[in-house]
Scaffold this motif. Structure first.
Motif, PDB file in Angstrom:
ATOM      1  N   VAL A  42       0.829  -1.205   0.000  1.00 36.21           N
ATOM      2  CA  VAL A  42       0.000   0.000   0.000  1.00 36.21           C
ATOM      3  C   VAL A  42       0.862   1.253   0.000  1.00 36.21           C
ATOM      4  O   VAL A  42       2.033   1.230   0.425  1.00 36.21           O
ATOM      5  CB  VAL A  42      -0.919   0.028   1.230  1.00 36.21           C
ATOM      6  CG1 VAL A  42      -1.942  -1.094   1.166  1.00 36.21           C
ATOM      7  CG2 VAL A  42      -0.113  -0.083   2.521  1.00 36.21           C
ATOM      8  N   ASP A  43       0.257   2.346  -0.481  1.00 36.73           N
ATOM      9  CA  ASP A  43       0.959   3.632  -0.391  1.00 36.73           C
ATOM     10  C   ASP A  43       0.864   4.142   1.040  1.00 36.73           C
ATOM     11  O   ASP A  43       0.186   3.557   1.895  1.00 36.73           O
ATOM     12  CB  ASP A  43       0.401   4.638  -1.404  1.00 36.73           C
ATOM     13  CG  ASP A  43      -1.073   4.924  -1.208  1.00 36.73           C
ATOM     14  OD1 ASP A  43      -1.598   4.715  -0.097  1.00 36.73           O
ATOM     15  OD2 ASP A  43      -1.727   5.357  -2.180  1.00 36.73           O
ATOM     16  N   ASP A  44       1.520   5.228   1.302  1.00 37.41           N
ATOM     17  CA  ASP A  44       1.626   5.718   2.675  1.00 37.41           C
ATOM     18  C   ASP A  44       0.260   6.059   3.268  1.00 37.41           C
ATOM     19  O   ASP A  44      -0.019   5.750   4.433  1.00 37.41           O
ATOM     20  CB  ASP A  44       2.535   6.947   2.718  1.00 37.41           C
ATOM     21  CG  ASP A  44       3.994   6.605   2.431  1.00 37.41           C
ATOM     22  OD1 ASP A  44       4.325   5.401   2.477  1.00 37.41           O
ATOM     23  OD2 ASP A  44       4.769   7.528   2.143  1.00 37.41           O
ATOM     24  N   ALA A  45      -0.594   6.706   2.470  1.00 35.26           N
ATOM     25  CA  ALA A  45      -1.898   7.126   2.992  1.00 35.26           C
ATOM     26  C   ALA A  45      -2.740   5.923   3.373  1.00 35.26           C
ATOM     27  O   ALA A  45      -3.351   5.884   4.446  1.00 35.26           O
ATOM     28  CB  ALA A  45      -2.627   7.981   1.954  1.00 35.26           C
ATOM     29  N   LEU A  46      -2.759   4.913   2.509  1.00 37.83           N
ATOM     30  CA  LEU A  46      -3.555   3.728   2.793  1.00 37.83           C
ATOM     31  C   LEU A  46      -2.949   2.935   3.943  1.00 37.83           C
ATOM     32  O   LEU A  46      -3.673   2.344   4.756  1.00 37.83           O
ATOM     33  CB  LEU A  46      -3.662   2.863   1.530  1.00 37.83           C
ATOM     34  CG  LEU A  46      -4.735   1.781   1.521  1.00 37.83           C
ATOM     35  CD1 LEU A  46      -6.107   2.373   1.849  1.00 37.83           C
ATOM     36  CD2 LEU A  46      -4.779   1.079   0.164  1.00 37.83           C
ATOM     37  N   HIS A  47      -1.615   2.948   4.048  1.00 36.19           N
ATOM     38  CA  HIS A  47      -0.956   2.262   5.171  1.00 36.19           C
ATOM     39  C   HIS A  47      -1.403   2.866   6.495  1.00 36.19           C
ATOM     40  O   HIS A  47      -1.743   2.146   7.442  1.00 36.19           O
ATOM     41  CB  HIS A  47       0.566   2.374   5.019  1.00 36.19           C
ATOM     42  CG  HIS A  47       1.321   1.667   6.103  1.00 36.19           C
ATOM     43  ND1 HIS A  47       1.499   2.197   7.373  1.00 36.19           N
ATOM     44  CD2 HIS A  47       1.948   0.444   6.125  1.00 36.19           C
ATOM     45  CE1 HIS A  47       2.183   1.368   8.123  1.00 36.19           C
ATOM     46  NE2 HIS A  47       2.482   0.283   7.371  1.00 36.19           N
ATOM     47  N   ASP A  48      -1.412   4.210   6.549  1.00 36.09           N
ATOM     48  CA  ASP A  48      -1.806   4.865   7.791  1.00 36.09           C
ATOM     49  C   ASP A  48      -3.247   4.520   8.158  1.00 36.09           C
ATOM     50  O   ASP A  48      -3.571   4.347   9.350  1.00 36.09           O
ATOM     51  CB  ASP A  48      -1.663   6.386   7.646  1.00 36.09           C
ATOM     52  CG  ASP A  48      -0.201   6.820   7.560  1.00 36.09           C
ATOM     53  OD1 ASP A  48       0.677   5.984   7.870  1.00 36.09           O
ATOM     54  OD2 ASP A  48       0.044   7.970   7.164  1.00 36.09           O
ATOM     55  N   THR A  49      -4.121   4.403   7.150  1.00 37.92           N
ATOM     56  CA  THR A  49      -5.530   4.078   7.399  1.00 37.92           C
ATOM     57  C   THR A  49      -5.670   2.669   7.937  1.00 37.92           C
ATOM     58  O   THR A  49      -6.289   2.432   8.991  1.00 37.92           O
ATOM     59  CB  THR A  49      -6.354   4.230   6.109  1.00 37.92           C
ATOM     60  OG1 THR A  49      -6.307   5.590   5.685  1.00 37.92           O
ATOM     61  CG2 THR A  49      -7.798   3.812   6.334  1.00 37.92           C
ATOM     62  N   LEU A  50      -5.115   1.697   7.237  1.00 36.93           N
ATOM     63  CA  LEU A  50      -5.314   0.290   7.598  1.00 36.93           C
ATOM     64  C   LEU A  50      -4.585  -0.083   8.880  1.00 36.93           C
ATOM     65  O   LEU A  50      -5.050  -0.939   9.652  1.00 36.93           O
ATOM     66  CB  LEU A  50      -4.854  -0.614   6.452  1.00 36.93           C
ATOM     67  CG  LEU A  50      -5.621  -0.425   5.125  1.00 36.93           C
ATOM     68  CD1 LEU A  50      -5.053  -1.349   4.047  1.00 36.93           C
ATOM     69  CD2 LEU A  50      -7.106  -0.709   5.330  1.00 36.93           C
ATOM     70  N   ALA A  51      -3.458   0.556   9.114  1.00 36.49           N
ATOM     71  CA  ALA A  51      -2.669   0.228  10.314  1.00 36.49           C
ATOM     72  C   ALA A  51      -3.423   0.558  11.584  1.00 36.49           C
ATOM     73  O   ALA A  51      -3.146  -0.014  12.653  1.00 36.49           O
ATOM     74  CB  ALA A  51      -1.337   0.965  10.270  1.00 36.49           C
ATOM     75  N   ARG A  52      -4.385   1.443  11.498  1.00 37.29           N
ATOM     76  CA  ARG A  52      -5.147   1.834  12.694  1.00 37.29           C
ATOM     77  C   ARG A  52      -5.974   0.679  13.240  1.00 37.29           C
ATOM     78  O   ARG A  52      -6.369   0.691  14.409  1.00 37.29           O
ATOM     79  CB  ARG A  52      -6.049   3.020  12.367  1.00 37.29           C
ATOM     80  CG  ARG A  52      -5.259   4.288  12.066  1.00 37.29           C
ATOM     81  CD  ARG A  52      -6.130   5.352  11.442  1.00 37.29           C
ATOM     82  NE  ARG A  52      -7.171   5.790  12.355  1.00 37.29           N
ATOM     83  CZ  ARG A  52      -8.199   6.573  12.013  1.00 37.29           C
ATOM     84  NH1 ARG A  52      -8.315   6.976  10.751  1.00 37.29           N
ATOM     85  NH2 ARG A  52      -9.094   6.930  12.904  1.00 37.29           N
ATOM     86  N   LEU A  53      -6.250  -0.327  12.407  1.00 36.89           N
ATOM     87  CA  LEU A  53      -7.029  -1.488  12.851  1.00 36.89           C
ATOM     88  C   LEU A  53      -6.150  -2.546  13.518  1.00 36.89           C
ATOM     89  O   LEU A  53      -6.673  -3.507  14.108  1.00 36.89           O
ATOM     90  CB  LEU A  53      -7.780  -2.111  11.674  1.00 36.89           C
ATOM     91  CG  LEU A  53      -8.915  -1.269  11.100  1.00 36.89           C
ATOM     92  CD1 LEU A  53      -9.445  -1.882   9.811  1.00 36.89           C
ATOM     93  CD2 LEU A  53     -10.040  -1.134  12.113  1.00 36.89           C
ATOM     94  N   GLY A  54      -4.838  -2.385  13.398  1.00 37.66           N
ATOM     95  CA  GLY A  54      -3.931  -3.337  14.017  1.00 37.66           C
ATOM     96  C   GLY A  54      -4.203  -4.759  13.561  1.00 37.66           C
ATOM     97  O   GLY A  54      -4.501  -5.025  12.394  1.00 37.66           O
ATOM     98  N   ASP A  55      -4.116  -5.691  14.526  1.00 36.36           N
ATOM     99  CA  ASP A  55      -4.327  -7.105  14.202  1.00 36.36           C
ATOM    100  C   ASP A  55      -5.760  -7.392  13.787  1.00 36.36           C
ATOM    101  O   ASP A  55      -6.039  -8.410  13.160  1.00 36.36           O
ATOM    102  CB  ASP A  55      -3.943  -7.966  15.410  1.00 36.36           C
ATOM    103  CG  ASP A  55      -4.052  -9.451  15.089  1.00 36.36           C
ATOM    104  OD1 ASP A  55      -3.425  -9.898  14.103  1.00 36.36           O
ATOM    105  OD2 ASP A  55      -4.802 -10.153  15.799  1.00 36.36           O
ATOM    106  N   GLU A  56      -6.683  -6.490  14.129  1.00 34.05           N
ATOM    107  CA  GLU A  56      -8.095  -6.725  13.795  1.00 34.05           C
ATOM    108  C   GLU A  56      -8.388  -6.531  12.307  1.00 34.05           C
ATOM    109  O   GLU A  56      -9.500  -6.828  11.852  1.00 34.05           O
ATOM    110  CB  GLU A  56      -8.991  -5.812  14.639  1.00 34.05           C
ATOM    111  CG  GLU A  56      -8.955  -6.187  16.112  1.00 34.05           C
ATOM    112  CD  GLU A  56      -9.904  -5.367  16.960  1.00 34.05           C
ATOM    113  OE1 GLU A  56     -10.985  -4.971  16.460  1.00 34.05           O
ATOM    114  OE2 GLU A  56      -9.585  -5.112  18.139  1.00 34.05           O
TER     115      GLU A  56
END
Length: 944
Positions: A851-865
């Motif tokens: 993923v690009d940086d913006a999408l990484h920041d979004t998805l990473a907020r869900l962590g393991d979930e």
């Protein structure tokens, strides 16, 4: 291997997967009747804002067809949606009961020449039987209304109310008696309303006829000649030879140029631009010797071809120069509205009008040459007579569109008769004519769809006076007395009409027909004739705003008997909408409605009209017996009613598929509320997991759109949005994601109760959203929702318990929309991997998202979930720059790599996890499932 099924929170509900609507719906109807649902709804609505949809009465004759079903279902959806929105929305169904079809049916069954009172009794009995049959079908459709107290135009109070409405119009000066051409059916033996006329192809004799000039000096002068070099004649073209014996004038257009054409034996007067085509049609050669403007021909006299009288030229703007015509119109004022108006304008008296055609279509006996002949059969004889006297220039058979009686399907004519009329251009006390009032009323009216405004405006702007009298037995009387010498109405007519109304209210219309004039007039009776005409049935239904809204059912608003909405098919712009507008504006000065909704006609899948002979009829009774009324109701909602509405067995089967998706969605919601008690277990919105907050917020947004769509009568939008919500947000995302949490977390955990709270809110709202459309199914869903219930979902208003995401929420709408898009992209890649036999299921996969940086920041907020959202056993995020091995997706900034998990599957949650088999007490479980066992510490979820 141990069995851990008992530790899971598996879905459970009594709500059946199969609707079995044909069996369950009648049981529901019986329950509604037992609880007196309609009156209970009135109690619920007491004190609320009022919304009145006034029912346009179907005719009390024959079984209901698919068009009836569409009409009543649309009305029911509106009434129920208004109650849902917090209105008091009464619905009083009605029936139109008088008129010829019922009278004709009685004659067919019992024979003609019955005593009038016997015929009326049989008509009343027949109409009552028909109403009962239709009512049963309407009730079976799930239409909720005051079925115990409908209105019928043949009820004594309504018959009396109609007389009182007429009296108001007499008082206003709008009613007069006159000789005018009206639509006349020989089979009916009566005048027809405009709405009772339809057009169909008819073969006719088209003839060109020469009318010899009777004033050659004036004709020569008109063309600028000193004299005519030879005899001259004006040529007319007509498709109604039977009207020639009644010819009394010729019409030319004042601004057209007419030519004097030398054809050898005589001169012919023709429109200049039609000379060439006319000569070709006549088989003649000739040349123009002079021209003149039409206005110069005014009052020049021509001789009738075979009768000893003249036909003067009258100027008329309606003359046209169509191909095939001559540019000169023959005028028979008894048999044409334009002819009549023009001849009267030129001073022709009523008693001067030639009117040889009797009510049965036969010429009077003393008509020279053709007396005693039926007009259609006389056409060849008239053509032969014209040829005999040398007046026939051309004759051919043509097919053209012609007026027909909508009941008998036989040709009708215009025929001048002495009738009672409502005058369109008579000024009222406020100085405005009825036409002006009606046109102003149209401007005040909301039209759905909007094109109805122009259609009704055109009809009112161009319509002639309304002929309201009929010569029938089965109808509301026109209770007038006419002076035998002067022909004038009795000076106390309005007062006498009230006396007549009182008698009709007590004894029905027979009370008038049995009445001796002396009972009301005393010694004056010898001076007056009692009128026996009856009112046009469109006056019956057109005055229901007076005798139903204001009268028997008292549903009007404070400013008068003005309904919020009238709803009918598009043919009613010239029927019920039309007559109601005229009577309302005449009596109250405004339309009896604030809005008009028009629906189209039903056709088959190929756009063809429903016809038994074609075999494409869809009977609502059969649909209800096979599929259920809710399928029919859903089809109505799913169709754009503003145009033709296509229906077929195949279309209904597709509708049933959509119904199953909605039903199965509801069943999933209910099944996962197993063990949930709202008062005890509900979680506050702010304490719910982020994904649960999102779905409730999504439902709140949808509810706002649904509320607006219902208010704007956009039922197709309601259907589409509910279906999309069930298929995309719920079935395609949320319900898939929450299965793991719902099934595997501890039964009383926040993770599960948060999810159940969301499901509870959604199903509470969903049952209400679909109640106006899927009324039977909504009741069934509603009854299975846990918590305290009312007796019917129809008592509820829009669900108030839907929370919304605050502005600036950490996991806002945009966040979840982006996650949803990612999930859809990943689903496609997982499907490709399944097809390639790389994995058996998503939970057997591990994915890497580049993923690009913006999408990484979004998805990473869900962590393991994030893995629970994507329904995979593991998810890793990596830089898009490293993603050459990943599968490209349609989503910018995302590539996906799918790999089969090397880990063992947990027998309880089916996730492939590294720690499966590392716990001696539960070797088949992952660590998360062990913690979720009843004796465990429990799993903590935050987002999904």
């Amino acid at each position: 291997m141990s069995d851990y099924k008992h530790t899971l929170n598996l879905p459970e509900t009594d709500f059946p997967m199969r609707g079995n609507l044909p069996k369950r719906e009648p049981e529901r109807v019986a329950r509604w009747q037992a609880m007196d649902l309609y009156q209970r709804l009135r109690e619920e609505g007491r004190g609320r804002r009022s919304f009145v949809l006034h029912d346009g009465p179907p005719y009390a004759n024959g079984s209901i067809h698919i068009g009836h079903a569409v009409n009543k279902i649309l009305k029911d959806i509106i009434v129920k949606s208004k109650a849902l929105a917090g209105f008091d929305a009464p619905y009083v169904p009605g029936w139109d009961c008088h008129g010829l079809p019922i009278e004709h049916k009685v004659e067919t069954t019992h024979g003609k020449h019955l005593p009038a009172d016997k015929a009326r009794a049989l008509c009343r009995e027949y109409a009552s039987e028909q109403i009962q049959g239709q009512m049963q079908d309407f009730v079976r459709l799930g239409v909720v209304g005051d079925w115990d107290n409908p209105y019928r135009t043949m009820d004594y109070a309504n018959e009396a109310g109609e007389i009182r409405a007429l009296a108001e119009m007499v008082k206003g000066g709008y009613v007069f008696k006159g000789l005018k051409p009206v639509n006349w059916c020989f089979d009916c033996g009566s005048a027809l309303a405009e709405a009772e006329v339809e057009y169909a192809d008819k073969q006719s004799d088209a003839i060109d006829v020469a009318f010899p000039c009777a004033d050659e000096t004036r004709l020569a002068a008109a063309f600028g000649l000193t004299e005519l070099p030879k005899p001259a004649a004006a040529v007319i073209w007509t498709t109604t030879p039977w009207t020639v014996p009644a010819n009394q004038a010729l019409n030319v257009h004042p601004d057209f140029t007419y030519a004097l054409v030398d054809t050898g034996d005589r001169l012919l007067v023709l429109a200049e631009e039609l000379v060439e085509s006319c000569l070709a049609r006549f088989g003649l050669e000739g040349g123009i010797i002079a021209t003149a403007q039409g206005q110069r021909l005014e009052l020049i006299e021509f001789r009738h071809p075979f009768y000893d009288r003249v036909s003067p030229v009258y100027l008329a703007d309606y003359v046209e120069v169509d191909e095939g015509s001559s540019g000169i119109v023959h005028s028979a004022p008894a048999y044409g509205v334009d002819d009549f108006v023009t001849c009267r304008a030129y001073g022709m008296e009523f008693d001067e009008i030639e009117n040889p055609v009797q009510g049965d279509g036969v010429y009077v006996d003393d008509l020279p040459f053709f007396g005693g002949q039926m007009i259609w059969k006389a056409n060849p004889a008239i053509v032969a007579k014209l040829e005999e006297v040398g007046a026939l220039l051309a004759h051919q058979k043509i097919m053209h569109s012609y007026m027909h009686c909508w009941r008998h399907k036989t040709p009708v004519i215009y025929r001048a008769t002495a009738q009672w009329f409502v005058g369109m251009d008579i000024q009222g006390k406020d100085g405005r004519t009825l036409r002006e009032r009606a046109l102003e009323g149209i401007e005040q009216t909301q039209f759905v769809p909007s094109w109805g405004k122009a259609r009704l405006h055109s009809m009112i702007a161009n319509r002639p006076d309304w002929c309201i009298s009929r010569q029938r037995n089965w109808g509301v009387p026109i209770p007038f007395f006419l002076h035998k010498q002067s022909g004038e109405l009795h000076p106390r007519t309005v007062e006498l009409m009230e006396e007549a109304a009182k008698r009709v209210e007590a004894g029905g219309i027979d009370a008038w027909f049995r009445l001796e004039a002396s009972e009301l007039l005393g010694s004056e009776a010898l001076e007056y004739d009692k009128v026996t005409d009856t009112l046009d049935v469109w006056f019956d239904s057109g005055t229901t705003h007076w005798h139903v809204l204001r009268g028997s059912h008292g549903l009007g608003h404070a400013e008068g008997p003005r309904a919020d909405l009238y709803l009918e098919g598009s043919d009613q712009h010239r029927g019920w909408f039309h007559s109601s507008l005229l009577t309302g504006c005449a009596i109250d000065g405004h339309p009896p409605y604030k809005g008009l909704l028009t629906h189209g006609f039903t056709v088959d899948a190929q756009g063809r009209k429903m016809s038994k002979s074609v075999g494409n009829v869809v009977a609502p009774q059969e649909v209800m017996d096979k599929l259920g009324a809710d399928i029919l109701r859903l089809w109505v909602a799913s169709t754009d009613y503003s145009g033709e509405m296509a229906v077929s067995d195949e279309i209904l089967k597709r509708t049933a598929d959509v119904y199953r998706r909605i039903r199965n969605t509801a069943r999933f919601l209910l099944a996962n509320l197993n063990g949930f008690e709202p008062n005890r277990d509900a979680v506050a919105f702010d304490e719910m997991l982020a994904l649960d907050q999102w779905v409730v917020d999504r439902a709140a947004q949808l509810q706002a759109r649904i509320e607006t769509a219902y208010a704007d009568y956009r039922f197709l939008d309601v259907y589409q949005q509910v279906h999309t919500f069930c298929a995309r947000e719920l079935g395609g995302f949320y319900l898939d994601v929450i299965k793991d949490r719902q099934y595997t977390t501890q039964s009383d955990s926040l993770a599960r109760r948060s999810c159940q709270t969301a499901l509870y809110h959604v199903v509470e709202a969903l049952a209400r959203w679909v109640a106006p459309i899927l009324s039977f199914t909504a009741e069934e869903v509603y009854e299975h929702i846990p918590g305290k219930r009312r007796e019917s979902v129809l008592f509820e208003t829009y669900y108030p318990g839907l929370g919304t995401l605050a502005d600036g929420a950490a996991f806002d709408r945009d966040f979840w929309e982006q996650v949803l898009e990612v999930k859809q992209a990943v689903n496609k890649c997982l499907e490709d991997a399944r097809n390639a036999k790389l994995i058996k299921s998503g939970l057997a996969a591990e994915v890497t998202l580049y993923v690009d940086d913006a999408l990484h920041d979004t998805l990473a907020r869900l962590g393991d979930e994030l893995r629970f959202v994507l329904l995979t056993s593991d998810v890793q995020l990596a830089s898009l720059a490293e993603g050459a091995a990943g599968e490209a997706t349609e989503l910018d900034g995302l590539r996906v790599a799918v790999a089969a998990s090397a880990h063992t599957k947990c027998e309880r949650c089916w996730h492939h996890r590294e720690d499966v088999g590392t716990h001696d007490d539960h070797p088949d479980l992952c660590g998360r499932c062990i913690s979720n066992l009843p004796e465990g510490a429990g799993e903590e979820r935050h987002y999904a």
